[in-house]
Scaffold this active site. Structure first.
Site, mmCIF file in Angstrom:
data_model
loop_
_atom_site.group_PDB
_atom_site.id
_atom_site.type_symbol
_atom_site.label_atom_id
_atom_site.label_comp_id
_atom_site.label_asym_id
_atom_site.label_seq_id
_atom_site.Cartn_x
_atom_site.Cartn_y
_atom_site.Cartn_z
ATOM 1 N N ARG A 190 -7.945 13.157 2.951
ATOM 2 C CA ARG A 190 -9.281 13.725 2.751
ATOM 3 C C ARG A 190 -10.131 13.485 4.007
ATOM 4 N NH1 ARG A 190 -12.213 11.129 0.207
ATOM 5 N NH2 ARG A 190 -10.991 9.237 -0.142
ATOM 6 N N LYS A 197 -9.747 16.205 -5.764
ATOM 7 C CA LYS A 197 -10.902 15.318 -5.700
ATOM 8 C C LYS A 197 -12.224 16.075 -5.801
ATOM 9 C CE LYS A 197 -8.835 11.398 -5.666
ATOM 10 N NZ LYS A 197 -8.836 10.606 -6.928
ATOM 11 N N HIS A 208 -12.243 6.266 -12.079
ATOM 12 C CA HIS A 208 -11.131 6.386 -11.138
ATOM 13 C C HIS A 208 -10.148 5.272 -11.456
ATOM 14 C CE1 HIS A 208 -9.732 6.707 -6.672
ATOM 15 N NE2 HIS A 208 -9.038 7.494 -7.474
ATOM 16 N N SER A 257 -6.509 2.038 -2.948
ATOM 17 C CA SER A 257 -5.170 2.287 -2.425
ATOM 18 C C SER A 257 -4.512 0.987 -1.967
ATOM 19 C CB SER A 257 -5.257 3.259 -1.247
ATOM 20 O OG SER A 257 -3.995 3.510 -0.702
ATOM 21 N N LYS A 311 -2.135 0.037 -8.401
ATOM 22 C CA LYS A 311 -2.627 0.730 -9.599
ATOM 23 C C LYS A 311 -1.535 1.596 -10.233
ATOM 24 C CE LYS A 311 -5.294 4.209 -8.946
ATOM 25 N NZ LYS A 311 -6.402 5.154 -8.675
ATOM 26 N N THR A 312 -0.890 2.432 -9.412
ATOM 27 C CA THR A 312 0.147 3.321 -9.933
ATOM 28 C C THR A 312 1.374 2.534 -10.357
ATOM 29 O OG1 THR A 312 -0.641 5.143 -8.549
ATOM 30 C CG2 THR A 312 1.595 5.317 -9.393
ATOM 31 N N ASP A 323 -4.710 8.271 -12.511
ATOM 32 C CA ASP A 323 -5.787 8.312 -11.523
ATOM 33 C C ASP A 323 -7.186 8.598 -12.050
ATOM 34 O OD1 ASP A 323 -6.376 8.004 -8.738
ATOM 35 O OD2 ASP A 323 -6.676 10.163 -8.598
ATOM 36 N N ARG A 343 2.559 11.658 0.150
ATOM 37 C CA ARG A 343 2.217 11.857 -1.255
ATOM 38 C C ARG A 343 3.237 12.732 -1.959
ATOM 39 N NH1 ARG A 343 -2.455 9.274 -3.657
ATOM 40 N NH2 ARG A 343 -3.733 8.592 -1.909
#
Length: 534
Positions: free
Chosen positions: A61, A203, A223, A241, A245-246, A260, A325
């Protein structure tokens, strides 16, 4: 390859400003979108059948090039800052006209109707118009997919126009440079130009939901990842990041609700999306089997390299970017919850990768502390990740998602606090970073220990143990935890030099306090009082 017949009414395209007589591909299947990408020479298949592409100039981004149109809706409501940049309405019209003219000249365009929010009470219909077929595949993967019956009378609430090949004139367009993502709440339109990074699409929708749901529908937008146990017990995982989390939300013993973006309504939590957008740098089947196995036909993999002479992805190669990604629909995950809705959470985990090595591996927060940590959104980068960084570098992102929050962070924290108190939710701060010293001296907390601590919290095995209060940050540290060596639970015990620990913990506490000053005027005193003491 034959061109599919137009299925979307031409008058709908004209009403959007797309005066085109060219080939319009509407609602193509993933297989067709992959074939279109291959036909255009813009991607290749890997050995598992996933589509591998490069996003071009932008591999992430561009937050300095995201704009919100400043008008009567946003002028006094948006928290204008370095992430919420204002754009005059006149420039919105100029950019929209440029994109429409550009897309009208494209030999082909791809159109998809989809929606956000699994809870139908809050559903937002989305029409995505793409210059590239692989962007349309991304939209298929990441948004929720209407049935054929729903498509017959589909009316978009929001429209996304994506033209990565259009380079804007900054002077004419009022932008910083040739790329921009522009959101107009008045015209319910998102304009994306000059960037091929697919994450801008996802996003932008998250940003609009972060404005609409809390402000108009009393839903806390978050988030975070979410999963659910066999008895319906739901957990949320917040983290920036690199915090896990994932990885930690992908538990084979629990159903994945989403990785997410979620909303917390009065009676449930729900996924905004229909897919996952997972980082895949250093991905292995052993460490993250669900993500690894999800990369198959229909998945889109971005900015990776193959092993030389093969079509096998080298996930360790960050030569293009560390932000490699993979996007894939939720149904690629074998234990995905369908529909992606869960009960009111019983446990919330704030994940941080503390490269200073001073925060405890797990600790319990009271509601005020939780709100303080939520607004802070802390993690730390390790030395070597950026040029000139020779020691850990703190990163604070309000509510674990500052670039996507149009409202003041205090508004989201206030809503979180109300829900924590109403539903008696347990909140845990989990340090997935270093112990025994900072990066370069200590070592990273073993993933197996972190999993054991989270499992213990989820199963209520920490409820009956003794806790001690951290002298600086104030959170409560369990004195025992199944499957974890006791000495690890108090980080000071793991440092050879106790004085060095004390200095470093105060150094980090001072950074928390300094960062929080920017939010102090928008939060009540009791949240300020929940910060660290130095």
């Amino acid at each position: 390859m034959s061109i599919p017949t137009i299925l979307i009414p031409t008058d709908q395209l004209v009403s959007m400003g797309l005066k085109t007589s060219k080939n319009v591909h509407y609602q193509l299947s993933p297989e067709e979108l992959v074939q279109d990408t291959l036909r255009m020479g813009e991607g290749v298949l890997n050995d598992s059948g996933a589509l591998v592409i490069h996003t071009g100039e932008f591999t992430g981004r561009s937050p300095k090039d995201k704009f919100l149109v400043k008008d009567e809706i946003t002028r006094d409501a948006v928290h204008w800052n370095e992430f919420n940049l204002p754009l005059e309405e006149k420039y919105f019209f100029i950019i929209r006209k440029k994109i429409n003219e550009y897309l009208a000249k494209c030999p082909e365009i791809w159109v998809r109707d989809a929606y956000a929010c699994a809870n139908m009470r809050y559903r937002h219909n989305i029409r995505v118009v793409n210059e590239k077929p692989w962007h349309n595949l991304f939209a298929y993967n990441m948004f929720l997919r209407p049935t054929e019956d729903e498509l017959e009378n589909f009316h978009p609430d929001w429209t996304i126009l994506s033209a990565p090949g259009l380079l804007l004139d900054p002077v004419e367009s009022g932008t910083r440079q040739h790329n921009a993502a522009v959101i107009s709440f008045k015209y319910k339109t998102i304009l994306i130009a000059g960037t091929g990074y697919t994450g801008e699409i996802k996003k932008a929708i998250f940003t609009i939901l972060n404005f609409i749901l809390p402000k108009q529908q009393n839903v806390l937008s978050m988030h975070c990842a979410a999963n659910m146990g066999s008895e319906g017990e739901t957990a949320l995982f917040f983290g920036l990041s690199g915090t896990g989390k994932t990885t930690l939300s992908a538990d084979p013993k629990r159903k994945l609700i989403g990785d997410d973006e979620h909303g917390w309504a009065d009676d449930n939590i729900f996924n905004f999306e229909g897919g996952c957008y997972a980082k895949c740098i250093n991905l292995t089947e052993e460490k993250e089997p669900d993500i690894f196995r999800a990369i198959r036909p229909g998945s889109l993999v971005e900015n990776t390299h193959f092993y030389e002479g093969t079509n096998t992805i080298n996930f360790e190669n960050g030569g293009v970017t560390e932000n490699t990604r993979a996007s894939y629909p939720l149904y690629h995950i074998s234990n995905a919850q369908e529909p992606s809705i869960g009960h009111i959470p019983e446990n919330i985990f704030f994940l941080t990768c503390d490269a200073y090595g001073v925060l405890p591996p797990i600790s319990r927060l009271n509601p005020a502390q939780a709100m303080y940590q939520f607004i802070s959104g802390y993690t730390a980068k390790v030395a070597g990740t950026e040029a000139g960084v020779t020691e850990p570098k703190s990163t604070f992102s309000a509510c674990f998602g500052a670039p996507f929050l149009p409202l003041h962070p205090g508004r989201y924290a206030e809503m979180l606090g109300e829900k924590l108190r109403k539903h008696h939710v347990k909140v845990w701060l989990v340090n997935t970073g270093w112990t025994g010293g900072p990066y370069g001296i200590g070592h990273r907390m073993k993933l197996s220990f972190t999993r054991s601590m989270i499992t213990a919290a989820l199963e209520g095995k920490l409820d009956g143990v003794a806790f001690e209060k951290h002298p600086v940050f104030g959170m409560e540290l369990p004195q025992s935890c199944p499957g974890v060596p006791t000495y690890l639970l108090n980080p000071r015990n793991t440092w050879a030099e106790k004085t060095a620990y004390d200095l470093n913990v105060r150094k980090l506490a001072k950074q928390f306090i300094d960062n929080f000053e920017k939010y102090a005027s928008g939060v009540p005193a009791y949240i300020l009082a929940a910060g660290p003491l130095v």
